[in-house]
Design a protein around this motif. Structure first.
Motif, PDB file in Angstrom:
ATOM      1  N   GLU A 554       0.819  -1.213   0.000  1.00 36.25           N
ATOM      2  CA  GLU A 554       0.000   0.000   0.000  1.00 36.25           C
ATOM      3  C   GLU A 554       0.851   1.261   0.000  1.00 36.25           C
ATOM      4  O   GLU A 554       0.499   2.259  -0.602  1.00 36.25           O
ATOM      5  N   ASN A 555       2.015   1.217   0.686  1.00 27.91           N
ATOM      6  CA  ASN A 555       2.873   2.392   0.809  1.00 27.91           C
ATOM      7  C   ASN A 555       4.198   2.187   0.093  1.00 27.91           C
ATOM      8  O   ASN A 555       5.212   2.791   0.470  1.00 27.91           O
ATOM      9  N   GLU A 556       4.203   1.367  -0.957  1.00 24.65           N
ATOM     10  CA  GLU A 556       5.451   1.093  -1.669  1.00 24.65           C
ATOM     11  C   GLU A 556       5.133   0.785  -3.121  1.00 24.65           C
ATOM     12  O   GLU A 556       4.241  -0.006  -3.415  1.00 24.65           O
ATOM     13  N   ASN A 557       5.846   1.414  -4.046  1.00 22.67           N
ATOM     14  CA  ASN A 557       5.603   1.131  -5.455  1.00 22.67           C
ATOM     15  C   ASN A 557       6.851   1.391  -6.287  1.00 22.67           C
ATOM     16  O   ASN A 557       7.788   2.081  -5.870  1.00 22.67           O
ATOM     17  N   ILE A 558       6.842   0.820  -7.483  1.00 25.48           N
ATOM     18  CA  ILE A 558       7.889   1.011  -8.483  1.00 25.48           C
ATOM     19  C   ILE A 558       7.230   1.565  -9.737  1.00 25.48           C
ATOM     20  O   ILE A 558       6.165   1.103 -10.148  1.00 25.48           O
ATOM     21  N   THR A 559       7.861   2.551 -10.362  1.00 25.46           N
ATOM     22  CA  THR A 559       7.332   3.133 -11.593  1.00 25.46           C
ATOM     23  C   THR A 559       8.390   3.070 -12.682  1.00 25.46           C
ATOM     24  O   THR A 559       9.596   3.135 -12.421  1.00 25.46           O
ATOM     25  N   LEU A 560       7.937   2.943 -13.912  1.00 22.04           N
ATOM     26  CA  LEU A 560       8.821   2.950 -15.079  1.00 22.04           C
ATOM     27  C   LEU A 560       8.154   3.763 -16.167  1.00 22.04           C
ATOM     28  O   LEU A 560       6.978   3.549 -16.480  1.00 22.04           O
ATOM     29  N   GLY A 561       8.887   4.710 -16.743  1.00 26.15           N
ATOM     30  CA  GLY A 561       8.319   5.567 -17.775  1.00 26.15           C
ATOM     31  C   GLY A 561       9.227   5.716 -18.972  1.00 26.15           C
ATOM     32  O   GLY A 561      10.463   5.715 -18.851  1.00 26.15           O
ATOM     33  N   TYR A 562       8.616   5.827 -20.145  1.00 27.37           N
ATOM     34  CA  TYR A 562       9.340   6.140 -21.383  1.00 27.37           C
ATOM     35  C   TYR A 562       8.538   7.189 -22.140  1.00 27.37           C
ATOM     36  O   TYR A 562       7.310   7.127 -22.207  1.00 27.37           O
ATOM     37  N   ASN A 563       9.234   8.156 -22.728  1.00 29.85           N
ATOM     38  CA  ASN A 563       8.563   9.116 -23.596  1.00 29.85           C
ATOM     39  C   ASN A 563       9.542   9.723 -24.581  1.00 29.85           C
ATOM     40  O   ASN A 563      10.749   9.774 -24.339  1.00 29.85           O
ATOM     41  N   ARG A 564       9.012  10.186 -25.689  1.00 28.82           N
ATOM     42  CA  ARG A 564       9.795  10.884 -26.705  1.00 28.82           C
ATOM     43  C   ARG A 564       9.383  12.345 -26.687  1.00 28.82           C
ATOM     44  O   ARG A 564       8.193  12.661 -26.611  1.00 28.82           O
ATOM     45  N   ARG A 565      10.376  13.258 -26.747  1.00 25.08           N
ATOM     46  CA  ARG A 565      10.111  14.675 -26.582  1.00 25.08           C
ATOM     47  C   ARG A 565      10.740  15.475 -27.734  1.00 25.08           C
ATOM     48  O   ARG A 565      11.575  14.959 -28.490  1.00 25.08           O
ATOM     49  N   ILE A 566      10.319  16.759 -27.842  1.00 25.05           N
ATOM     50  CA  ILE A 566      10.854  17.663 -28.857  1.00 25.05           C
ATOM     51  C   ILE A 566      11.227  18.985 -28.196  1.00 25.05           C
ATOM     52  O   ILE A 566      10.584  19.417 -27.241  1.00 25.05           O
ATOM     53  N   ASN A 567      12.291  19.606 -28.693  1.00 23.30           N
ATOM     54  CA  ASN A 567      12.699  20.936 -28.260  1.00 23.30           C
ATOM     55  C   ASN A 567      12.657  21.851 -29.476  1.00 23.30           C
ATOM     56  O   ASN A 567      13.522  21.785 -30.348  1.00 23.30           O
ATOM     57  N   ARG A 568      11.632  22.676 -29.544  1.00 21.83           N
ATOM     58  CA  ARG A 568      11.488  23.582 -30.677  1.00 21.83           C
ATOM     59  C   ARG A 568      12.257  24.878 -30.403  1.00 21.83           C
ATOM     60  O   ARG A 568      12.167  25.433 -29.310  1.00 21.83           O
ATOM     61  N   PRO A 569      12.989  25.397 -31.385  1.00 21.59           N
ATOM     62  CA  PRO A 569      13.705  26.667 -31.158  1.00 21.59           C
ATOM     63  C   PRO A 569      12.725  27.824 -31.017  1.00 21.59           C
ATOM     64  O   PRO A 569      11.776  27.956 -31.788  1.00 21.59           O
ATOM     65  N   ARG A 570      12.926  28.634 -29.976  1.00 22.00           N
ATOM     66  CA  ARG A 570      12.095  29.805 -29.775  1.00 22.00           C
ATOM     67  C   ARG A 570      12.497  30.911 -30.753  1.00 22.00           C
ATOM     68  O   ARG A 570      13.560  30.862 -31.390  1.00 22.00           O
ATOM     69  N   GLY A 571      11.653  31.955 -30.835  1.00 22.48           N
ATOM     70  CA  GLY A 571      11.852  33.011 -31.820  1.00 22.48           C
ATOM     71  C   GLY A 571      13.202  33.698 -31.723  1.00 22.48           C
ATOM     72  O   GLY A 571      13.872  33.934 -32.731  1.00 22.48           O
ATOM     73  N   TRP A 572      13.672  34.036 -30.493  1.00 20.70           N
ATOM     74  CA  TRP A 572      14.929  34.772 -30.383  1.00 20.70           C
ATOM     75  C   TRP A 572      16.138  33.896 -30.697  1.00 20.70           C
ATOM     76  O   TRP A 572      17.221  34.385 -30.996  1.00 20.70           O
ATOM     77  N   PHE A 573      15.946  32.555 -30.670  1.00 19.74           N
ATOM     78  CA  PHE A 573      17.036  31.653 -31.026  1.00 19.74           C
ATOM     79  C   PHE A 573      17.223  31.555 -32.545  1.00 19.74           C
ATOM     80  O   PHE A 573      18.280  31.116 -32.990  1.00 19.74           O
ATOM     81  N   ILE A 574      16.195  31.912 -33.318  1.00 18.90           N
ATOM     82  CA  ILE A 574      16.319  31.819 -34.776  1.00 18.90           C
ATOM     83  C   ILE A 574      16.203  33.182 -35.452  1.00 18.90           C
ATOM     84  O   ILE A 574      16.222  33.263 -36.676  1.00 18.90           O
TER      85      ILE A 574
END
Length: 820
Positions: A554-574
């Protein structure tokens, strides 16, 4: 990737087999407030064996008021409890198979209300499949502080001397307000977070493994700041006033009025601050007229701002509501930087100059939101639709004068800069949730359209003619649009003690830029041949997510996560137009910059004991096309012989990051709470630019410690300590930083009021000390954005009592085990 997939598959099969091997039955149900029909989160189901009364198990309800508790077949006494409510009791129940108790409604117990208090003060952590939720609660150091200060007290989060927010040491974090992009966060800038009060925050969601429901932006993850919107019946609120040294004053009011058919909420605030800063730079050069230049900077700031968030929620039916809200912010700021510079030829002082930069800043932000929410039934079947319009305007008139102070006293340069940035954002979002027994299906759409218009002009004083002349090479206008359309679907289910949530998100990103008002031939030469100044790029990507959790107990657990992400350039970077931080240093965006993509894995473990809570995780991330800012010579020199250096962002191949974090909360007694966290990470950057190898392997860490003691006389004393270890990138090494905050408070006026004294950065040690080395120059620097701050605050609660002592029980009867 194949190896990781096999590991996840094996773990899935093992945990599923283990889950099905259990012979438990499950007791389910939903707990609601009888009058409002709102779900009661953290209500407790107590399951007591009839044959062995000492054998007790149970669980708590989730955000939708639902509970699901496993038990061996047998005879039980069942009891549903919630603080200040009358209990629901079912005695001697013979439970041999799964039992659904249906909808349980609880009523307020008037006798308990006379003695109980209604406003929680504790900071708690809730662990979900895809995030951790930190209910900010009573952190004394947040009184009179800003949102940036509050974020810097959240485990896994750091805010550096420049105000940049990082998650697990990674600065590419997506900041949302109430689950959506917002003018409050400045569309990517964190300046507004330094001006808005921490009192406006209800909770912060740290999402290191975002599900498909969330925007794929932000390779580090997402920080979702949820603002206060109390639903306590009647009229209530909190008013906080603060004064401080260096000069600081603020007034914030959170007010709420709840009736049968509507709920009105409002946060309004004014702040005035004069946080002084300083900097020191010791530069040596391989080329140019000078061998060494020392800069000593004093920074004097003045900021005054007004903000208001007003909304009304109207309950159309018992299960549906319509919420309209408006946010507005006005801020006037001024930064005056005195830069005393000493120039050397060899070891001999050649000249000294004084450069004064006066930067005015006028900001206006507005945001209008409309939300429709329909809970079709109490089982979690619901639809939400959001419409949002945001507007942001920022005007920066800057005057710069520089003159010799030795050996002569004469004017060297005088500049007038005017930068106007306008941004509009439109958002449409719809989310649908369909429960299917223990399983749940979700789907949704989000359309996000951002438009920005940056108008930059520069005038330089002609020493010969005595008039200001426009610099046509730098005067420009840049239009930038970023449009993102996304659709997602995800499915979650629970098998015994094993739960999973799998999703897929499809996103289309369009980046479009257009330049005008400048000699394009000159600009093309500056950015390089083959790079389109006017560009229109389209990116289509799939972003899978998978989150698993196994409840060992009840007070103990294990978690596992996977995800794919994107980093878009902001306006001042381009933005390809160079902008000046000084006559000798310019920043130039790169219109050829492409988005970066990352794959991330996270394995976590949580365990609660009677007085101790442990949270931990290990994580791995690999990012391709990662951004890096590099410095290079432009081939130009100033009129007095100083080499002009350009800073430009590039896609620098790959970046691998691996790390581990540990959090501990220990309550040795009811009056003492200890809180500590440690985060260790290593990243490996591989890439080169213009023949220069920028690869680097860096190991760093940060840790924070907090101690809160409740003294006699309703006095609280809190100590927060933070240390961030040394770190480095391709060109710069930064030393470790230590800071210490102290706060003490006392309740007065029959617990309706609290006074607090807070010392932020007590030792005045929060300074960034760095060393930069390139083939053409070196720089040793020290920068302090804000010096030590002392504040005195007074909080007054209207129709609210402060909670002291035991709070709502959490799973396992651990009343404080979930605090963090």
């Amino acid at each position: 990737m194949t190896k990781h997939f096999y590991l996840v598959t094996i773990l899935f099969l093992v945990l599923t087999s283990t889950a099905h091997a259990q012979r438990n039955v499950f007791i389910t149900g939903t707990v609601l407030d009888q009058e409002s029909k709102q779900p009661l989160e953290y209500a407790t189901l107590v399951v007591q064996s009839v044959e062995n009364p000492e054998k007790v198990t149970g669980g708590i309800t989730d955000i939708d008021g639902k509970f699901r508790v496993a038990a061996a077949p047998g005879r039980y006494n069942l009891r549903v409890e919630y603080i200040s409510y009358s209990s629901f009791v079912l005695n001697d129940q013979n439970i041999t198979s799964n039992r659904d108790l249906g909808t349980i409604t609880l009523t307020l117990d008037a006798t308990q209300l006379e003695e109980m208090v209604v406003v929680g003060e504790k900071t708690t952590v809730e662990v979900r499949l895809d995030k951790k939720i930190y209910n900010v609660g009573k952190d004394l150091t947040n009184s009179g502080a800003t949102i940036s200060d509050a974020l810097d007290n959240i485990p896994s989060v750091t805010v550096d001397a420049d105000g940049a927010v990082a998650l697990r040491g990674n600065g590419n974090v997506r900041i949302l307000i109430n689950g959506r992009p917002s003018a409050l966060a400045g569309f990517g800038s964190t300046d507004a977070l330094r001006q808005l009060p921490a009192d406006a925050i209800e909770k912060v969601e740290v999402i290191t493994s975002p599900s498909a429901r969330y925007d794929a932006e932000g390779t580090a993850g997402i920080l979702n700041i949820v603002l206060k919107k109390d639903k306590t019946r009647g009229f209530n609120g909190v008013i906080n006033t603060t004064v401080g040294y260096p000069d600081a004053a603020s007034l914030t009011a959170n007010l709420n009025l709840r009736k049968d058919k509507f709920n009105i909420f409002n946060t309004i605030g004014y702040s005035y601050r004069t946080p002084p800063g300083n900097g020191f730079f010791d530069n040596t050069y391989q080329d140019g007229a000078f061998d060494r230049i020392i800069e000593d900077r004093d920074i004097n700031r003045k900021n005054s701002g007004f903000n208001m968030n007003f909304g009304i929620e109207y309950f159309l039916t018992e299960t549906s509501s319509l919420t309209a809200s408006a946010f507005g912010r006005i801020n006037d700021g001024e930064d005056v930087t005195d830069n005393n510079t000493t120039r050397f030829i060899g070891t001999t002082v050649d000249s000294r100059t004084l450069r004064i930069e006066d930067e005015q800043e006028e900001e206006k932000s507005a945001q209008f939101s409309l939300n429709y929410n329909n809970d079709f039934n109490t089982e979690g079947h619901k639809l939400t639709v959001d419409l949002q319009l945001s507007y942001d305007e920022e005007l920066k008139p800057i005057t710069i004068s520089e003159r010799n102070t030795f050996p002569d006293n004469e004017l060297i340069a005088n500049e007038n800069i005017r930068e106007l940035e306008l941004q509009n954002e439109y958002l449409i979002q719809a989310d649908y949730v369909l429960p299917m027994g223990d399983a749940q299906f979700e789907a949704g759409y989000r359309g996000n359209w951002e438009q920005s218009d940056t108008d930059f002009s520069l005038e330089e004083f002609d020493l010969n003619s005595g008039i200001f002349v426009p610099n046509l090479g730098l005067t420009n206008r840049f239009l930038f649009n970023q449009n993102v359309n996304a659709a997602y679907a995800q499915y979650g289910d629970k098998f015994g003690e094993f739960s999973f949530l799998a999703g897929l998100r499809l996103e289309n990103t369009r980046l479009k830029g257009e330049v005008s008002g400048v000699d394009t031939a000159t600009l093309q030469e500056a950015v390089g041949e083959g790079i389109d100044l006017d560009f229109d790029k389209n990116y289509l990507g799939l972003f899978p997510t998978l989150n698993l959790i196994y409840e060992i107990a009840e007070n103990e657990n294990i978690t596992l996560g996977y995800n794919r992400r994107i980093n878009r350039p902001r306006g001042w970077f381009i933005n390809p137009f160079p902008s000046r931080s000084s006559r000798t240093n310019i920043f130039q965006g790169n219109p050829d910059l492409d988005p970066a993509f990352a794959n991330a894995f996270d394995l976590g473990y949580l365990k609660r004991w009677e007085k101790l809570t442990l949270t931990s995780s290990v994580y791995y991330q690999k990012e391709t096309n990662s951004f890096e800012r590099v410095q290079e010579e432009t081939g130009q020199v100033t009129s007095d012989g100083i080499v002009i250096i350009r800073s430009i962002p590039i896609n620098l191949s790959t970046n691998e990051r691996v790390g581990a974090e540990l959090g501990l909360l220990y309550n040795p007694t009811k009056w003492w709470r200890l809180n500590g966290s440690f985060n260790f990470f290593q990243f490996n950057t591989d890439g080169e630019f213009n023949g220069v190898d920028f690869g680097v392997i860096n190991t760093s860490w940060f840790s924070r410690f907090s101690s809160k003691i409740t003294l006699p006389g309703k006095i609280d004393w809190q100590t927060n300590a933070f240390y961030r270890g040394p770190r480095e990138n391709a060109q710069t090494k930064t030393k470790g930083i230590f800071s210490l905050n102290l706060a003490i408070s006392k309740d007065i006026l029959k617990d309706n009021g609290t006074i607090a004294l807070n010392a932020s950065d007590l030792l005045n040690s929060r300074k960034r000390m760095s060393f930069t080395q390139t083939p053409f120059f070196t720089s040793e620097s020290e920068f302090q954005w804000r010096e030590r701050q002392i504040t005195l605050s007074f909080v007054y609660r209207i129709n609210q009592k402060k909670q002291r002592g035991q709070g709502r029980q959490r799973g396992g009867g651990d009343d404080e085990g979930g605090e963090y």
